[in-house]
Structure formats: structure tokens, C-alpha cells
Design a protein around this motif. Structure first.
Motif, short mmCIF file in Angstrom:
data_model
loop_
_atom_site.label_atom_id
_atom_site.label_comp_id
_atom_site.label_asym_id
_atom_site.label_seq_id
_atom_site.Cartn_x
_atom_site.Cartn_y
_atom_site.Cartn_z
N GLN A 9 -22.03 -14.54 9.94
CA GLN A 9 -23.16 -15.48 10.03
C GLN A 9 -23.72 -15.81 8.67
O GLN A 9 -24.00 -14.91 7.88
CB GLN A 9 -24.29 -14.85 10.86
N GLY A 10 -23.89 -17.10 8.42
CA GLY A 10 -24.56 -17.55 7.22
C GLY A 10 -25.82 -18.32 7.58
O GLY A 10 -26.25 -18.32 8.74
N CYS A 114 -18.95 -20.74 3.45
CA CYS A 114 -17.81 -20.06 4.09
C CYS A 114 -17.15 -19.10 3.13
O CYS A 114 -16.86 -17.94 3.49
CB CYS A 114 -16.78 -21.08 4.57
N LYS A 115 -16.89 -19.54 1.91
CA LYS A 115 -16.23 -18.67 0.93
C LYS A 115 -17.12 -17.49 0.55
O LYS A 115 -16.63 -16.38 0.35
CB LYS A 115 -15.82 -19.46 -0.31
N THR A 120 -17.49 -11.96 0.49
CA THR A 120 -18.38 -10.80 0.62
C THR A 120 -17.76 -9.78 1.57
O THR A 120 -17.73 -8.58 1.27
CB THR A 120 -19.77 -11.24 1.12
N HIS A 121 -17.25 -10.25 2.69
CA HIS A 121 -16.63 -9.33 3.65
C HIS A 121 -15.37 -8.68 3.05
O HIS A 121 -15.17 -7.47 3.19
CB HIS A 121 -16.28 -10.07 4.94
N ALA A 122 -14.56 -9.49 2.37
CA ALA A 122 -13.31 -8.97 1.80
C ALA A 122 -13.58 -7.89 0.75
O ALA A 122 -12.95 -6.82 0.77
CB ALA A 122 -12.49 -10.10 1.19
N PHE A 123 -14.51 -8.16 -0.15
CA PHE A 123 -14.74 -7.21 -1.25
C PHE A 123 -15.70 -6.07 -0.87
O PHE A 123 -15.51 -4.94 -1.31
CB PHE A 123 -15.28 -7.93 -2.48
N GLU A 124 -16.71 -6.35 -0.06
CA GLU A 124 -17.75 -5.36 0.17
C GLU A 124 -17.58 -4.57 1.47
O GLU A 124 -18.17 -3.50 1.62
CB GLU A 124 -19.12 -6.05 0.13
N LYS A 185 -20.08 -13.85 -7.14
CA LYS A 185 -21.01 -13.87 -6.01
C LYS A 185 -22.32 -14.53 -6.43
O LYS A 185 -22.86 -15.38 -5.71
CB LYS A 185 -21.26 -12.45 -5.50
N LYS A 186 -22.83 -14.13 -7.59
CA LYS A 186 -24.08 -14.75 -8.08
C LYS A 186 -23.91 -16.25 -8.27
O LYS A 186 -24.80 -17.04 -7.95
CB LYS A 186 -24.53 -14.09 -9.39
N ASN A 187 -22.76 -16.66 -8.77
CA ASN A 187 -22.51 -18.08 -8.97
C ASN A 187 -22.44 -18.83 -7.64
O ASN A 187 -22.99 -19.92 -7.50
CB ASN A 187 -21.23 -18.29 -9.77
N LEU A 188 -21.77 -18.24 -6.64
CA LEU A 188 -21.70 -18.88 -5.32
C LEU A 188 -23.08 -18.98 -4.68
O LEU A 188 -23.40 -19.99 -4.06
CB LEU A 188 -20.74 -18.12 -4.40
N GLN A 189 -23.89 -17.94 -4.84
CA GLN A 189 -25.26 -17.99 -4.30
C GLN A 189 -26.07 -19.08 -4.99
O GLN A 189 -26.84 -19.80 -4.36
CB GLN A 189 -25.94 -16.62 -4.46
N TYR A 190 -25.88 -19.22 -6.31
CA TYR A 190 -26.55 -20.29 -7.05
C TYR A 190 -26.09 -21.66 -6.57
O TYR A 190 -26.90 -22.55 -6.32
CB TYR A 190 -26.26 -20.13 -8.55
#
Length: 195
Positions: A9-10, A114-115, A120-124, A185-190
Motif C-alpha cells: 500500500q502506498g 510503485c518503484k 523498499t520491500h525488496a531491500f528492507e 530511497k531518499k531521492n524517490l521520496q523526494y
């Protein structure tokens, strides 16, 4: 790394397990832009949707993929599909692939979110050490989208695949490594907050 159906969920998008019941929604999403006409994509034509769906679910039952539908939360409409695939349990790697979106939501926040959810799921959660992306040599738009995520180009697999129409595809390979993930991740959140 088990290949069980997942629900991610996003804020504006929901990644839901692909099911047989989604066949009409997949047809409708692909019809937005007649995406199957792009020779360099794997979007199913209307008459091939059942075969496409069966193949995706077979990959899941063989522990090779986790397929999703992409649902836009604001309208509740399914606007595409994506999956974890080429899952290598021993080496803690996977690919994010088979991704496509209805033309009306391309170049929107949908792909970024989506990415972000998938990576996040793949790495964390799955503790992957690398996540790969692959695309057709001729799919320049896909290459640009993958590069915007921050993935690095690993190279080109020449004469990599023989496609159903007989064309021999060169495949461009990208990856993100585990140690690169915190910054990306920070860049995608930005990027997500800019929409």
C-alpha cells in the motif's frame, strides 16, 4: 524469499496480487493507449490477455515471480501491472519487470510510488543485495524511466531473447545495489513529493 502473493500500500497506489478475476481490468488498462501495439513491450493484446494472465500466475506457482496489478487509489481503477521476477533465492537477487501502465497515467507519480514500494520491500523485507531492471533496446522511454529512478546501466545482452514475432531482442540491464538503496530511497521520496 518465498513467492507468496503480496499487497503493498502506498499513498496514491496499491499493488495487489494478480488474480484471474482481474482479466477484464487488465484488458481495459491495456486498451488505454492500445499498449500492445508497441512492439517492444510485453503488454497483452485483448485476445492474449488470458494467456498472459495464466503465464504470470504459473510463474508465481513455480516460485519464479510475484505478479501485481497496479490500482490507482483515487478512482479505484487498475492502471497496469508489474512483478518481482527472476527471483534468485540463493543469491538474494530479483528483477522488477513486466511493468506497464495505461497511457493516461504514464509520466505521473504512479511509477515513482510503485518503484518505491517494490524496492523498499525488496531491500528492507526480502534483504536483497541487488535489484535488476531489464528492458528492450528499442524502449527508450523505459530506459529513461529506469535511469530517473537512479538505477545504473550494467550493459546490454545482445541477441538475448527470441520474441513471439521472431524478432531477436537486445536487452538493456540496469541494477540497484543494497548499499545504494538508502540514498536512492531518499531521492524517490523526494520525487514522489514533487507530484
Amino acid at each position: 524469499m518465498e513467492c507468496h502473493p503480496l499487497h503493498l500500500q502506498g499513498t496514491s497506489v496499491s499493488l495487489e496480487p494478480l488474480e484471474q478475476a482481474h482479466i477484464a481490468d487488465i484488458r481495459n488498462a491495456a486498451a488505454d493507449g492500445e499498449l500492445w501495439k508497441l512492439f517492444f513491450t510485453s503488454v497483452p493484446a485483448p485476445e492474449q490477455t488470458q494467456q498472459w494472465l495464466d503465464a504470470a500466475l504459473a510463474m508465481q506457482s513455480q516460485q519464479k515471480a510475484i505478479p501485481f496489478v497496479v490500482r490507482e487509489k483515487s478512482g479505484g481503477k487498475i492502471v497496469g501491472s508489474t512483478r518481482f521476477c527472476n527471483i534468485d533465492h540463493q543469491h538474494q537477487r530479483l528483477e522488477i519487470g513486466y511493468t506497464w501502465y495505461s497511457q493516461s497515467v504514464q509520466r505521473s507519480a504512479i511509477n515513482t510510488e510503485c518503484k518505491l514500494l517494490l524496492l523498499t520491500h525488496a531491500f528492507e523485507v526480502l534483504n536483497c543485495i541487488a535489484v535488476e531492471f531489464r528492458t528492450d533496446w528499442f524502449n527508450r522511454r523505459s530506459q529513461a524511466a529506469i535511469e530517473r529512478l537512479g538505477a545504473k546501466r550494467d550493459g546490454v545482452l545482445r541477441n538475448h531473447m527470441i520474441l513471439p514475432d521472431g524478432r531477436i531482442r537486445d536487452t538493456v540491464v540496469y541494477s540497484i545495489l543494497q548499499n545504494e538503496w538508502p540514498g536512492l530511497k531518499k531521492n524517490l521520496q523526494y520525487m514522489q513529493n514533487k507530484y
